[in-house]
Design a protein around this motif. Structure first.
Motif, PDB file in Angstrom:
ATOM      1  N   ARG A 102      39.509  31.291  84.855  1.00 19.96           N
ATOM      2  CA  ARG A 102      39.264  32.282  83.800  1.00 19.96           C
ATOM      3  C   ARG A 102      40.503  33.095  83.441  1.00 19.96           C
ATOM      4  O   ARG A 102      40.632  33.551  82.327  1.00 19.96           O
ATOM      5  N   GLU A 107      37.520  30.166  77.865  1.00 21.63           N
ATOM      6  CA  GLU A 107      36.157  29.649  77.992  1.00 21.63           C
ATOM      7  C   GLU A 107      35.959  28.541  76.955  1.00 21.63           C
ATOM      8  O   GLU A 107      36.382  28.656  75.810  1.00 21.63           O
ATOM      9  N   VAL A 123      35.828  24.155  80.548  1.00 20.20           N
ATOM     10  CA  VAL A 123      35.773  25.442  81.251  1.00 20.20           C
ATOM     11  C   VAL A 123      34.435  26.096  80.922  1.00 20.20           C
ATOM     12  O   VAL A 123      34.130  26.379  79.766  1.00 20.20           O
ATOM     13  N   LEU A 128      36.216  25.284  86.266  1.00 18.39           N
ATOM     14  CA  LEU A 128      36.029  23.840  86.167  1.00 18.39           C
ATOM     15  C   LEU A 128      35.136  23.475  87.349  1.00 18.39           C
ATOM     16  O   LEU A 128      35.557  23.576  88.505  1.00 18.39           O
TER      17      LEU A 128
END
Length: 146
Positions: A102, A107, A123, A128
């Motif tokens: 992140r 995202e 993502v 992941l």
């Protein structure tokens, strides 16, 4: 590993064809010029790894940031501008990991497998998920730009 790590890779002569050595005085013989004795599959693997490093500037000159270090697994980001790759390496038995990204990837970002035998990833919730790493193998994932 060394083709994705910062710094200059160093392949000791003969490693690329599976040359063996033992304890001194048999620590390293002359290079075996007879191609029939070479491990061609291993040499092709080395060539693939070197080509990957040449293809992506991020693997040569890019930022390096660890995103996961747990047990036998390390995953890191290599980034140069918009070029971003995630490298995950496993020195132990086969495992599945979640790599939190992140702070380094947006995202919904899509990553394509550049090296490894695995599926592409997206993502989701900043990570992941379910990244499968076979025993003593790794994966290189490249961020796809839209």
């Amino acid at each position: 590993c060394q083709m994705t790590f910062p710094g200059a890779p160093s392949v000791y002569y003969g490693d690329e064809v599976g040359m063996l050595g033992a304890k001194d005085p048999d620590c390293r013989r002359a290079f075996p010029w007879d191609e029939a004795t070479w491990n061609v599959e291993l040499r092709d693997y080395f060539k693939h790894c070197i080509a990957l490093r040449k293809r992506y500037r991020a693997l040569r000159d890019g930022e390096w940031q660890v995103v996961l270090a747990a047990g036998d697994v390390i995953a890191y980001l290599r980034a140069w501008g918009d070029e971003k790759l995630i490298v995950a390496l496993n020195s132990g038995t086969a495992t599945t990991v979640e790599i939190v990204v992140r702070d380094v990837l947006p995202e919904g970002a899509r990553l394509q497998v550049e090296m490894g035998r695995h599926a592409d990833y997206i993502v989701t919730d900043g990570a992941l998920g379910n990244v499968f790493l076979p025993e003593r193998e790794g994966v290189v994932l490249r961020l796809l730009t839209t």
